[in-house]
Scaffold this motif. Structure first.
Motif, short mmCIF file in Angstrom:
data_model
loop_
_atom_site.label_atom_id
_atom_site.label_comp_id
_atom_site.label_asym_id
_atom_site.label_seq_id
_atom_site.Cartn_x
_atom_site.Cartn_y
_atom_site.Cartn_z
N LEU A 60 7.64 11.52 0.95
CA LEU A 60 6.47 10.72 0.59
C LEU A 60 6.76 9.76 -0.57
CD1 LEU A 60 3.59 10.94 1.74
CD2 LEU A 60 3.07 12.54 -0.10
N GLY A 61 7.81 10.06 -1.31
CA GLY A 61 8.09 9.26 -2.51
C GLY A 61 7.18 9.66 -3.65
N ALA A 62 6.86 10.93 -3.73
CA ALA A 62 5.92 11.39 -4.75
C ALA A 62 6.49 12.55 -5.55
CB ALA A 62 4.60 11.79 -4.10
N GLU A 86 8.79 0.31 -4.93
CA GLU A 86 7.63 1.18 -5.10
C GLU A 86 6.38 0.63 -4.39
OE1 GLU A 86 6.80 4.14 -5.67
OE2 GLU A 86 4.65 3.86 -5.92
N ARG A 90 4.40 2.64 -1.52
CA ARG A 90 2.97 2.92 -1.64
C ARG A 90 2.26 2.52 -0.35
NH1 ARG A 90 -1.80 1.00 -2.23
NH2 ARG A 90 -1.21 -1.16 -2.20
N GLU A 91 2.68 1.38 0.22
CA GLU A 91 2.09 0.93 1.48
C GLU A 91 2.23 2.00 2.56
OE1 GLU A 91 0.33 -1.55 2.66
OE2 GLU A 91 0.09 -2.44 0.67
N ARG A 93 2.80 5.28 2.08
CA ARG A 93 2.10 6.51 1.70
C ARG A 93 0.64 6.44 2.10
NH1 ARG A 93 4.84 6.74 -3.32
NH2 ARG A 93 3.26 5.47 -4.30
N GLY A 94 0.20 7.44 2.81
CA GLY A 94 -1.21 7.46 3.16
C GLY A 94 -1.53 6.64 4.39
N ASP A 120 -11.37 5.57 0.07
CA ASP A 120 -10.47 4.83 -0.83
C ASP A 120 -9.12 4.53 -0.19
OD1 ASP A 120 -12.35 4.75 -2.77
OD2 ASP A 120 -11.53 6.38 -3.99
N VAL A 121 -8.66 5.42 0.69
CA VAL A 121 -7.36 5.20 1.35
C VAL A 121 -7.40 3.89 2.14
CG1 VAL A 121 -5.64 6.17 2.88
CG2 VAL A 121 -7.17 7.68 1.65
N ASP A 124 -7.70 0.81 -0.30
CA ASP A 124 -6.48 0.49 -1.04
C ASP A 124 -5.30 0.09 -0.14
OD1 ASP A 124 -7.65 0.74 -3.46
OD2 ASP A 124 -6.22 2.21 -4.26
N HIS A 125 -5.47 0.24 1.17
CA HIS A 125 -4.38 -0.19 2.06
C HIS A 125 -4.75 -1.44 2.85
CE1 HIS A 125 -2.67 3.87 1.34
NE2 HIS A 125 -1.54 3.22 1.49
N ASP A 126 -5.90 -2.00 2.52
CA ASP A 126 -6.39 -3.15 3.26
C ASP A 126 -6.22 -4.40 2.42
OD1 ASP A 126 -7.24 -3.60 5.73
OD2 ASP A 126 -9.20 -2.63 5.50
N ARG B 219 -1.79 9.70 -1.47
CA ARG B 219 -2.48 8.93 -0.43
C ARG B 219 -2.18 7.43 -0.54
NH1 ARG B 219 -8.52 9.69 -0.44
NH2 ARG B 219 -8.31 10.16 -2.64
N LEU B 221 -2.88 5.40 -3.04
CA LEU B 221 -3.87 4.57 -3.71
C LEU B 221 -3.18 3.73 -4.78
CD1 LEU B 221 -6.91 6.99 -4.07
CD2 LEU B 221 -6.19 5.60 -2.14
#
Lengths: 349, 314
Positions: A60-62, A86, A90-91, A93-94, A120-121, A124-126, B219, B221
């Motif tokens: 996941l890169g987390a 990064e 992030r893009e 992830r989720g 929020d997912v 934040d991905h839109d 997620r 964010l």
């Protein structure tokens, strides 16, 4: 070049290291390799601290600081994850790779409404997020995971939901952006047995309907076996056995897997017998050791009178029967499945 | 929420009763009485008795308490023994100055401490955090009166930019009012800011370690969403109750600062009244300060409940 059989996720020699002293590091995940095909459910089993959650987080890169991830290959859909910036990770992830956490109540923000934080997912991905569209999609996802009464649940706070509903919420959250890979980190541990079965069935049906791949992490071999196609067994930062679920469950090759199977509670066992346990504890990963990491708890090691190869070299993962791999020097010698009595006797912790 | 608010408000009633008991009996624990303080040790015994009788100090204590409380509930706090003035107007005249000073120092402290605490907490262990932590550690060790004297020496004696004390009513001259307000408010705000900064920082740090923040990150964010919508939003309820307690600290601290800067608030009245054993004034002021504290904390708790649904369950 991307070939037809390129797996969705390809992991080669993945290691996660943490500093132990200013000049020394220790690995919590060590040279782990596996593939996840499209639409495949891979079970990842091991005790707490065996490195299974950390493996998920590195995909996941987390991985929390100061952990360091390295691999000869960590590719997702042919893309090298470790080479991504990064923002690019992030893009993913989720959206393409989604996590379903173990402790759903802890994972949900206590002061935000369940539906809003789930949405929020999407926001934040839109590129051009719109709350109203996000809301509609969250409600749809809530329906898909059969969360009862989705509209009023949307406005609930996490503590107002039951454990099963909380777990359904985080599963719905994971599905929102139609990921290709779901990382389910002990999604059923916090739940009671009937809800556990429901959640597992839900995951299996999501795979059927969406063709999503799932890595299902659990400390419970039986849980994982119920829905996975393949099983990876981790012990002390390494994979010690891997193979098709049926083969691993019917004839486990590694002494640790055998012990895990023997320790699993079953309904047909006499109530009076003590539940067998694996004596001892996993080794301290910060202490460097040349030999097999399971030997201190290994019945085969004890039976053979401490053979020197177990002490001097860590057995590599190598093919055994039925397309399986196992990391044991004595895997071919045909030891019978070690019975419960053998394991339970001796010094119990 | 309404139910919670009703319960909270109801529970302040016994608190206020206890407060009135402390206000009334507290000052009477000190040796001496107003008449003794007025006439001195060599006072004429007959005159002493006569005056005692006139003010009702010869009645049983409990009866005095009931008479006082009944009058206070009607807004009548009696007459000052030393100045013969009515206490209500006496306090009303000084109340605005104290409130103005408190509000100004509150704004200054919050303006420094909340952003500072957030930045420090978000960068735990980083250079900014270490610098701010060191500064606040030093600040905690400096008492407000010392900081006040330092300010007076620097800004009034050396630089001569503001007078060392004084007051001008806002209605009479707003600019002069604010000019004179600046130094005492700055001293009180700066002296108490480290305390608030450290509380804010530790709250932010503890929220950052919550699993829901890790999950928000997992997620995908945006960093800004995680910081503002998750971490700060979750820290807000606890900050509300911190602020409530902090205002209590300011109330107590304002007494020193008012004296130091000859600020005509309630502090001077209070200190004078204690020395004079002017029971009626002391009682009224303890009651007033106490009520302010109770009401502010009630408001803080209600704000906390409005921001955190779990609090409403309690």
């Amino acid at each position: 070049m991307r070939s037809e059989i390129e797996p969705l996720l390809r992991v080669r020699d993945l290691s996660v290291t943490f500093p132990a002293a200013p000049d020394r590091t220790y690995a919590v995940v060590e040279r782990v390799s596996f593939d996840v095909g499209r639409g495949e459910i891979v079970g990842l089993v091991g005790e707490s601290g065996s490195g299974k959650s950390m493996s998920l987080l590195s995909i996941l890169g987390a991985v929390p600081r100061p952990g360091l991830v390295s691999a000869t290959s960590l590719s997702f859909e042919g893309r090298d994850l470790l080479a991504l910036s990064e923002p690019a990770r992030r893009e993913l992830r989720g959206s393409r790779i989604a996590l379903i956490p173990a402790d759903a109540l802890g994972a949900l923000d206590p002061v935000l409404r369940v539906g809003e934080q789930t949405a929020d997912v999407i926001v934040d991905h839109d590129a051009q997020p719109r709350r109203s569209i996000a809301t509609a999609r969250v409600l749809e996802a809530f329906r898909e995971v059969s969360l009862p009464n989705p509209k009023s649940r949307f406005r609930s706070y996490p503590h107002q939901l039951s454990g099963g509903m909380q777990q359904r919420v985080v599963i719905a959250a994971g599905l929102l952006l139609t990921p290709d890979l779901l990382l389910a980190d002990e999604p059923t541990t916090a739940l009671d047995a009937t809800i556990q079965a429901q959640v597992l069935r839900l995951l299996a049906s999501i795979r059927e309907t969406r063709g999503v791949s799932i890595i299902l992490v659990s400390h419970d071999l039986a849980t994982v076996a119920m829905i996975s196609d393949r099983i990876l067994v981790m012990y002390a930062a390494r994979i010690v056995e891997s193979g098709p679920t049926l083969a691993v469950m019917s004839a486990p090759a590694h002494p640790y897997t055998r012990a895990l199977l023997a320790a699993a509670p079953t309904l047909d066992r006499e109530i009076t017998t003590t539940l067998p346990t694996i004596p001892g504890a996993p080794p301290d990963l910060r202490v460097s050791d040349q030999g097999c990491r399971f030997r201190a708890r290994c019945p085969v090691f004890e039976f053979l009178g401490a053979p020197s190869e177990c002490v001097s070299s860590d057995p590599p993962l190598r093919p055994v029967a039925d397309g399986r791999l196992a990391a044991c020097h004595h895997v071919d010698e045909g030891f019978p499945v070690v019975g419960a009595g053998t394991l339970a006797s001796g010094s119990l912790p | 929420m309404l139910r919670y608010a009703a319960i909270r408000i109801a529970t302040t009633v016994p608190l206020l009763v206890a407060l009135s008991v402390i206000a009334f009996f507290g000052i009477r624990l000190l040796p001496g009485d107003p008449i003794g303080a007025m006439l001195g040790i060599a006072g004429n015994p007959e005159l002493v008795d006569k005056l005692r009788h006139r003010y009702g100090f010869d009645l049983p204590l409990l009866q005095q308490y009931v008479i006082w409380l009944a009058a206070a509930l009607r807004g009548d706090f009696g007459v000052s023994v030393s100045s013969q003035q009515e206490i209500g107007p006496l306090i009303a005249q000084r109340f605005p100055a104290t409130i103005e000073l408190m509000l100004a120092s509150f704004l200054i402290a919050v303006g420094i401490a909340i952003p500072g605490g957030i930045v420090a907490g978000m960068n735990e262990g980083g250079r900014i955090d270490r610098t701010l932590s060191l500064l606040s550690f030093i600040g905690l060790g400096i008492p407000s009166f010392f900081l006040g004297m330092l300010f007076i020496v620097v800004f009034s004696l050396w630089l001569r930019v503001v007078p060392a004390g004084g007051y001008q009513a806002f209605a009479a001259d707003p600019v002069e009012n604010l000019r004179l307000l600046l130094m005492p408010a700055a001293v009180m705000g700066i002296a108490s800011a480290p305390y608030l900064l450290r509380l804010t920082r530790s709250e932010v740090i503890s929220i950052r370690r919550e699993p829901f923040v890790a999950y928000a990150f997992a997620r995908g964010l945006r960093a800004r969403t995680i910081q503002v919508r998750y971490i700060l939003r979750a820290a807000l309820p606890a900050l509300m109750s911190v602020l409530g307690l902090y205002i209590g600290l300011l109330l107590a601290g304002s007494i020193t600062i008012e004296i130091l800067f000859t600020w005509p608030g309630m502090a001077r009245l209070f200190v004078g009244a204690v020395a004079q054993r002017d029971y009626a004034i002391v009682q009224a002021l303890i009651l007033l300060y106490g009520c302010l504290f109770v009401v502010i904390n009630l408001a803080a708790e209600l704000a906390q409940a409005a921001l955190d649904p779990r609090v409403r369950l309690r």
